[in-house]
Design a protein around this motif. Structure first.
Motif, short mmCIF file in Angstrom:
data_model
loop_
_atom_site.label_atom_id
_atom_site.label_comp_id
_atom_site.label_asym_id
_atom_site.label_seq_id
_atom_site.Cartn_x
_atom_site.Cartn_y
_atom_site.Cartn_z
N ASP A 82 7.05 12.17 0.06
CA ASP A 82 7.40 11.36 -1.19
C ASP A 82 6.60 10.56 -2.03
OD1 ASP A 82 9.27 9.99 -2.81
OD2 ASP A 82 10.73 9.55 -1.21
N LEU A 83 6.61 10.93 -3.18
CA LEU A 83 5.64 10.19 -3.95
C LEU A 83 6.05 8.79 -4.27
CD1 LEU A 83 4.99 12.89 -6.90
CD2 LEU A 83 3.50 12.14 -4.88
N ASN A 84 7.34 8.46 -3.98
CA ASN A 84 7.72 7.14 -4.26
C ASN A 84 7.63 6.14 -3.05
OD1 ASN A 84 8.86 7.55 -6.64
ND2 ASN A 84 10.40 8.69 -6.07
N VAL A 85 7.01 6.83 -1.78
CA VAL A 85 7.00 5.86 -0.74
C VAL A 85 5.39 5.69 -0.67
CG1 VAL A 85 7.11 5.84 1.88
CG2 VAL A 85 8.89 6.97 0.41
N GLN A 119 3.19 7.51 2.22
CA GLN A 119 3.08 8.97 2.11
C GLN A 119 2.23 9.34 0.72
OE1 GLN A 119 7.29 10.41 2.05
NE2 GLN A 119 7.75 9.79 4.05
N ASN A 120 2.45 8.59 -0.20
CA ASN A 120 1.57 8.96 -1.28
C ASN A 120 0.10 8.88 -1.33
OD1 ASN A 120 0.25 8.99 -3.86
ND2 ASN A 120 2.29 8.38 -4.95
#
Length: 75
Positions: free
Chosen positions: A1-4, A7-8
């Motif tokens: 998820d790019l928003n985490v 994770q990004n």
């Protein structure tokens, strides 16, 4: 998820590792890797090196300047 953020960062570092491996046998492999991270490997492969895009050329130079500065701090 790019928003985490975790994770990004994880995804970005895995992608960078993939690019480093892809361009490892080229004389200017690090420059190609940095350019591919910015413009995409398709563009780097198409142009046989750093694409002629102003944004990408500035990005590569900037990243290499940062790398040089960090290396000076270590030594």
């Amino acid at each position: 998820d790019l928003n985490v953020p975790e994770q990004n960062i994880d995804g970005g570092t895995h992608y960078l590792k993939f690019l480093l491996y892809k361009y490892r046998n080229y004389k200017n492999g690090l420059k190609r890797t940095i350019a591919a991270y910015n413009a995409g490997p398709g563009m780097v492969d198409h142009y046989g090196g750093i694409p002629p895009f102003h944004e990408t050329r500035v990005y590569v130079a900037r990243v290499l300047r940062f790398l040089h500065e960090f290396q000076k701090e270590e030594g």
